[in-house]
Design an enzyme around this catalytic site. Structure first.
Site, PDB file in Angstrom:
ATOM      1  NE  ARG A 121      -3.668  -1.938   2.646  1.00  0.00           N
ATOM      2  CZ  ARG A 121      -3.222  -2.526   3.748  1.00  0.00           C
ATOM      3  NH1 ARG A 121      -2.257  -1.980   4.459  1.00  0.00           N
ATOM      4  NH2 ARG A 121      -3.770  -3.635   4.159  1.00  0.00           N
ATOM      5  CE  LYS A 143      -1.572  13.522 -14.627  1.00  0.00           C
ATOM      6  NZ  LYS A 143      -1.783  13.818 -16.050  1.00  0.00           N
ATOM      7  CD  GLU A 185       6.017  17.276 -23.232  1.00  0.00           C
ATOM      8  OE1 GLU A 185       5.317  18.221 -22.816  1.00  0.00           O
ATOM      9  OE2 GLU A 185       5.550  16.274 -23.829  1.00  0.00           O
ATOM     10  CE  LYS A 226       4.057  17.957 -15.109  1.00  0.00           C
ATOM     11  NZ  LYS A 226       4.054  16.711 -15.844  1.00  0.00           N
ATOM     12  CD  GLU A 236      -5.151  15.475 -15.346  1.00  0.00           C
ATOM     13  OE1 GLU A 236      -5.310  15.936 -16.456  1.00  0.00           O
ATOM     14  OE2 GLU A 236      -4.182  14.808 -15.020  1.00  0.00           O
ATOM     15  NE  ARG A 240      -1.193  17.843 -14.018  1.00  0.00           N
ATOM     16  CZ  ARG A 240      -0.748  17.070 -13.030  1.00  0.00           C
ATOM     17  NH1 ARG A 240      -1.354  17.063 -11.877  1.00  0.00           N
ATOM     18  NH2 ARG A 240       0.297  16.305 -13.203  1.00  0.00           N
ATOM     19  CG  ASN A 244      -3.571  18.693 -22.052  1.00  0.00           C
ATOM     20  OD1 ASN A 244      -2.647  17.926 -21.757  1.00  0.00           O
ATOM     21  ND2 ASN A 244      -4.815  18.487 -21.684  1.00  0.00           N
ATOM     22  CG  HIS A 247       0.346  17.420 -25.158  1.00  0.00           C
ATOM     23  ND1 HIS A 247       1.257  18.458 -25.102  1.00  0.00           N
ATOM     24  CD2 HIS A 247       0.973  16.362 -24.583  1.00  0.00           C
ATOM     25  CE1 HIS A 247       2.363  18.033 -24.510  1.00  0.00           C
ATOM     26  NE2 HIS A 247       2.225  16.765 -24.183  1.00  0.00           N
ATOM     27  CG  HIS A 251      -2.077  13.188 -27.306  1.00  0.00           C
ATOM     28  ND1 HIS A 251      -2.660  13.680 -26.172  1.00  0.00           N
ATOM     29  CD2 HIS A 251      -0.908  12.633 -26.910  1.00  0.00           C
ATOM     30  CE1 HIS A 251      -1.886  13.443 -25.132  1.00  0.00           C
ATOM     31  NE2 HIS A 251      -0.808  12.800 -25.553  1.00  0.00           N
ATOM     32  CG  HIS A 264       4.696  12.351 -26.014  1.00  0.00           C
ATOM     33  ND1 HIS A 264       3.352  12.476 -26.232  1.00  0.00           N
ATOM     34  CD2 HIS A 264       5.025  13.316 -25.121  1.00  0.00           C
ATOM     35  CE1 HIS A 264       2.883  13.468 -25.490  1.00  0.00           C
ATOM     36  NE2 HIS A 264       3.869  13.993 -24.808  1.00  0.00           N
TER      37      HIS A 264
HETATM   38 ZN    ZN Z   1       3.764  15.513 -23.381  1.00  0.00          ZN
END
Ligand code: ZN
Ligand code: ADP
Length: 363
Positions: A121, A143, A185, A226, A236, A240, A244, A247, A251, A264
């Protein structure tokens, strides 16, 4: 040794940034109360370059490091790999108050982070990111995730590290293509909030990895942006979304190529140019700023291998989970370099024109 604090609800954690700082690692561990027994999780390539050094330094300082080495690559972020790592940790008798050290790029960070969040845990997690992308992006923000066959990062959690330890010197051995990915980035942070980043990249021989001083500055500025954004919005909510930038279309490009031909960060570089195009066409981004962005993106993306884009496929992927084609999209767009504004009315036609534009530029 520069220290940036990522502030989060009831606390925060530091990012240490410096060049050639590995020998300071054990002292920083001690300062944060890391106990003697630690498990370093890394991939074969990173292990070949940095593992012996780190293990030696840790042992000399009285730590007892165990090691788990896995193959490199995104496919390792799987539930079966996680299961095998749990078994090893149990055999190594890693206890609740002990620590997992993630040594490597974003793949190792996400995977080792997921294991640290769930084993017993949750055990202590320390990131030692060794790619530009991991130093400026994936290690910051709490994350952790693994992939499912139906999609990337579908299984995961928010889990904070004890600290992040970014040694710029590790970038010396990074393949050039990986460097370019991280720069995607980095440029994004420059446009959304930190004009200095673009000043640095514009005047220097980037993407060369030789001049570490430049990268130290870039990593510091990027980590600042960041951590500022995630501090303001740890879970988020809308703010946030500023991260993006580049992106939505990026994406779409990645997905239209089945995540194979472009990495990416490369797709994001192209996405940044496309989304900036939407902004200049709307008349909200000054032409001079747009031309600057374009010049920088073209300079960095010269070596990107794949430059054929299927517009319909990209558009299809952008709208895939929205069901209705033609629906208006939300997006932060630059209104000048270093300043963004939120828009909720980006049209299908604008996206379509932006993709036509990048097809023309990269032809
Ligand atoms: Zn990215
Ligand atoms: P990312 O950080 O871009 O998400 P990965 O974790 O997949 O990427 O790392 C990209 C590749 O670079 C992997 O093959 C990894 O083994 C390798 N790598 C990571 N750090 C270094 C480094 N400092 N020097 C050389 N290769 C590295």
């Amino acid at each position: 040794l520069r220290r940036i604090i990522v502030k989060v609800r009831d606390g925060g954690y530091p990012i240490y940034i410096g060049s050639g700082i590995l020998e300071k690692f054990p002292a920083v561990c001690e300062k944060h109360g890391i106990r003697s027994h630690v498990v370093i999780i890394t991939d074969r390539i990173v292990a070949g370059i940095y593992l012996d050094g780190l293990v030696g330094i840790m042992r000399d300082a009285g730590f007892r490091p165990d090691v788990i080495i896995i193959p490199p690559g995104e496919s390792q972020k799987s539930i079966s790999r996680v299961a095998r790592i749990y078994t090893e940790l149990i055999k190594m008798k890693l206890r609740r108050d002990e620590t997992i050290i993630a040594l490597g790029g974003g793949v190792i960070g996400d995977l080792a982070g997921f294991v640290a969040a769930t084993y017993l845990r949750g055990v202590n997690l320390v990131y030692v990111p060794t790619t530009l992308l991991a130093q400026v992006d994936s290690s910051i923000g709490g994350k952790v995730a693994i992939n499912h066959k139906f999609g990337k990062n579908l299984i995961g959690a928010f889990y904070r590290p004890v600290f992040i330890f970014s040694d710029i010197e590790t970038l010396k051995t990074l393949p050039r293509r990986e460097l370019i990915c991280g720069l995607g980035e980095v440029v994004k942070y420059g446009i959304i909030m930190k004009k200095d980043i673009l000043d640095i990249i514009e005047d220097r021989d980037v993407p060369s990895g030789d001049n570490l001083k430049i990268y130290r500055k870039l990593v510091e500025h990027s980590a600042n942006v960041k951590s500022y954004v995630v501090s303001r919005d740890e879970r988020e909510r809308k703010y946030r979304m500023i991260l993006n930038f580049g992106h939505t279309i990026g994406h779409g490009i990645e997905a239209s190529l089945n995540y194979k031909k472009l990495k990416h960060g490369e797709a994001i570089l192209i996405g940044i140019l496309a989304e900036s195009f939407i902004s200049v066409k709307r008349g909200v981004l000054p032409k001079v700023d747009f031309e600057r962005i374009k010049k920088i993106i073209l300079k960095i993306s010269k070596e990107i291998p794949h430059k054929e884009f299927d517009k319909n496929s990209i558009l299809k992927h952008i709208y895939l989970d929205k069901k209705i084609m033609n629906q208006r999209l939300n997006m932060f767009l630059p209104v000048r370099i270093g300043m963004m504004r939120f828009f909720d009315d980006i049209s299908f036609r604008e996206l379509s024109m932006a993709i036509d534009y990048i097809k023309e530029v990269f032809f």
